[in-house]
Scaffold this active site. Structure first.
Site, PDB file in Angstrom:
ATOM      1  N   ASP A 114      -4.926   9.334 -32.143  1.00 55.24           N
ATOM      2  CA  ASP A 114      -6.210   9.379 -31.549  1.00 55.24           C
ATOM      3  C   ASP A 114      -6.050   9.866 -30.047  1.00 55.24           C
ATOM      4  O   ASP A 114      -6.952   9.441 -29.248  1.00 55.24           O
ATOM      5  CB  ASP A 114      -6.944   7.798 -31.734  1.00 55.24           C
ATOM      6  CG  ASP A 114      -6.943   7.227 -33.121  1.00 55.24           C
ATOM      7  OD1 ASP A 114      -7.215   7.975 -33.987  1.00 55.24           O
ATOM      8  OD2 ASP A 114      -6.748   6.043 -33.272  1.00 55.24           O
ATOM      9  N   HIS A 130     -12.685   9.335 -34.325  1.00 54.80           N
ATOM     10  CA  HIS A 130     -12.297   8.181 -33.977  1.00 54.80           C
ATOM     11  C   HIS A 130     -13.535   7.273 -33.593  1.00 54.80           C
ATOM     12  O   HIS A 130     -14.288   7.723 -32.533  1.00 54.80           O
ATOM     13  CB  HIS A 130     -11.334   7.977 -33.001  1.00 54.80           C
ATOM     14  CG  HIS A 130     -10.617   6.711 -32.791  1.00 54.80           C
ATOM     15  ND1 HIS A 130      -9.997   5.791 -33.353  1.00 54.80           N
ATOM     16  CD2 HIS A 130     -10.780   5.866 -31.771  1.00 54.80           C
ATOM     17  CE1 HIS A 130      -9.991   4.748 -33.271  1.00 54.80           C
ATOM     18  NE2 HIS A 130     -10.309   4.909 -31.922  1.00 54.80           N
ATOM     19  N   GLY A 156     -15.623   7.435 -46.951  1.00 52.54           N
ATOM     20  CA  GLY A 156     -15.908   8.817 -47.079  1.00 52.54           C
ATOM     21  C   GLY A 156     -17.402   9.223 -46.428  1.00 52.54           C
ATOM     22  O   GLY A 156     -17.868  10.193 -46.877  1.00 52.54           O
ATOM     23  N   ARG A 169       7.420  10.760 -44.555  1.00 55.96           N
ATOM     24  CA  ARG A 169       6.195  11.553 -44.181  1.00 55.96           C
ATOM     25  C   ARG A 169       6.363  12.907 -44.354  1.00 55.96           C
ATOM     26  O   ARG A 169       5.485  13.733 -44.820  1.00 55.96           O
ATOM     27  CB  ARG A 169       5.855  11.194 -42.655  1.00 55.96           C
ATOM     28  CG  ARG A 169       5.765   9.950 -42.268  1.00 55.96           C
ATOM     29  CD  ARG A 169       5.045   9.705 -40.862  1.00 55.96           C
ATOM     30  NE  ARG A 169       5.106   8.494 -40.613  1.00 55.96           N
ATOM     31  CZ  ARG A 169       4.341   7.572 -40.895  1.00 55.96           C
ATOM     32  NH1 ARG A 169       3.323   7.944 -41.889  1.00 55.96           N
ATOM     33  NH2 ARG A 169       4.313   6.050 -40.501  1.00 55.96           N
ATOM     34  N   MET A 186      -6.306   7.301 -43.165  1.00 52.38           N
ATOM     35  CA  MET A 186      -5.479   6.355 -42.654  1.00 52.38           C
ATOM     36  C   MET A 186      -3.770   6.410 -42.699  1.00 52.38           C
ATOM     37  O   MET A 186      -3.187   5.542 -43.219  1.00 52.38           O
ATOM     38  CB  MET A 186      -5.677   4.847 -42.983  1.00 52.38           C
ATOM     39  CG  MET A 186      -7.245   4.737 -42.579  1.00 52.38           C
ATOM     40  SD  MET A 186      -7.368   4.991 -40.574  1.00 52.38           S
ATOM     41  CE  MET A 186      -9.272   4.465 -40.525  1.00 52.38           C
ATOM     42  N   ASN A 216     -18.162  10.081 -43.355  1.00 51.95           N
ATOM     43  CA  ASN A 216     -18.078  11.170 -42.499  1.00 51.95           C
ATOM     44  C   ASN A 216     -17.852  12.433 -43.333  1.00 51.95           C
ATOM     45  O   ASN A 216     -18.595  13.454 -43.055  1.00 51.95           O
ATOM     46  CB  ASN A 216     -17.023  11.002 -41.424  1.00 51.95           C
ATOM     47  CG  ASN A 216     -17.352  10.186 -40.235  1.00 51.95           C
ATOM     48  OD1 ASN A 216     -18.084  10.619 -39.563  1.00 51.95           O
ATOM     49  ND2 ASN A 216     -16.715   9.077 -40.168  1.00 51.95           N
ATOM     50  N   ASP A 251       0.286  12.485 -31.107  1.00 50.15           N
ATOM     51  CA  ASP A 251      -0.166  11.027 -30.580  1.00 50.15           C
ATOM     52  C   ASP A 251      -1.301  10.566 -31.265  1.00 50.15           C
ATOM     53  O   ASP A 251      -2.352  11.213 -31.515  1.00 50.15           O
ATOM     54  CB  ASP A 251      -0.455  10.906 -29.277  1.00 50.15           C
ATOM     55  CG  ASP A 251       0.925  11.431 -28.456  1.00 50.15           C
ATOM     56  OD1 ASP A 251       1.889  10.860 -28.712  1.00 50.15           O
ATOM     57  OD2 ASP A 251       0.872  11.937 -27.437  1.00 50.15           O
ATOM     58  N   ASN A 254     -10.240  15.405 -35.994  1.00 47.08           N
ATOM     59  CA  ASN A 254     -10.266  13.828 -36.379  1.00 47.08           C
ATOM     60  C   ASN A 254     -11.430  13.196 -35.780  1.00 47.08           C
ATOM     61  O   ASN A 254     -11.797  13.757 -34.822  1.00 47.08           O
ATOM     62  CB  ASN A 254      -8.932  13.065 -35.817  1.00 47.08           C
ATOM     63  CG  ASN A 254      -9.015  11.605 -36.222  1.00 47.08           C
ATOM     64  OD1 ASN A 254      -9.289  11.272 -37.472  1.00 47.08           O
ATOM     65  ND2 ASN A 254      -8.651  10.613 -35.346  1.00 47.08           N
TER      66      ASN A 254
END
Ligand code: GAR
Length: 217
Positions: free
Chosen positions: A147, A111, A13, A67, A92, A15, A145, A109
């Site tokens: 990232d 990355h 955590g 999911r 994740m 970020n 998709d 997001n």
């Protein structure tokens, strides 16, 4: 009213902490309303609690491959708290296309690579194996998709010959902590717009900030 943000985490955590710290400053255009972890032992939960941010654990493991079942529970929590924006911070778990589409334009997001290079797992190992001289981090809108999605902001760092994935990760992480709050600020302040599949920003970097590594004289 400032938009209410949920930060989704799975681990340390850092970020998340950078976003919480930035949002605590006067004039930041978004409010961090909740931190949600899909892992009960995520270290970031204690950091959020110390900062006075509400925390929720929705363990994803019991849902296995279901999911949509996990996302239904997550969506109910987001609805109950009036969440308008989502920031993934080392979250994740992949989303269904339906969830990603529902939040399109409202879910960010980060990355740790200069996307579209090196998506997925082990981005720093991928960068070192490719021998790139510059790496960095990318904040982007989430699409189905992994990232991928319109890029909002990137920050670059030099790659050194003796770097390991860990030393490169540490250098990139410092940049992550700078660009994620800035990207959220741009979104929340209404300074981003879509141009087809691309994201444009009302702010422009100064040309003298071009980064060339190794330095060219
Ligand atoms: C960060 O480096 C983030 O960019 C990365 O996980 C780390 C989480 O660290 N995310 C991804 O690789 C997403 N594909 P943090 O929990 O300290 O923020």
């Amino acid at each position: 009213m400032k938009p209410r943000v949920a930060i989704l985490i799975s681990g340390r955590g850092s970020n998340m902490a950078a976003l919480i710290e930035a949002a605590a400053e006067d004039g930041f255009p978004a409010e961090i309303a909740v931190v949600i972890s899909n892992v009960a032992t995520a270290g970031g939960l204690a950091i959020a609690e110390r900062s006075g941010i509400a925390t929720v654990v929705i363990e994803s493991k019991p849902f296995g491959k279901d999911r949509a079942g996990f996302e239904a529970k997550l969506q109910a929590e987001l609805d109950a708290r009036g969440i308008e924006l989502i920031c993934l911070g080392g979250f994740m778990r992949l989303f269904t296309a339906e969830f990603a589409q529902h939040w399109y334009g409202r879910m960010l997001n980060i990355h740790p690579s200069l996307l579209p290079s090196f998506p997925g797992l082990d981005p720093h190992g991928q960068a070192l194996r490719a021998g790139v001289k510059i790496s960095g981090a990318t904040v982007h809108f989430v699409t189905p998709d992994t990232d991928a999605g319109p890029i909002i902001m990137q920050g670059a760092v030099p790659v050194q010959d003796d770097d390991t994935p860990d030393t490169l990760a540490a250098r990139v992480l410092a940049v992550e902590h700078r660009i994620y709050p800035e990207a959220l600020r741009l979104l929340a302040a209404g300074l981003l717009r879509f141009d087809g599949d691309l994201c444009r920003s009302a702010t422009q970097s100064a040309p003298e900030r071009t980064l060339i590594v190794p330095a060219a004289h």
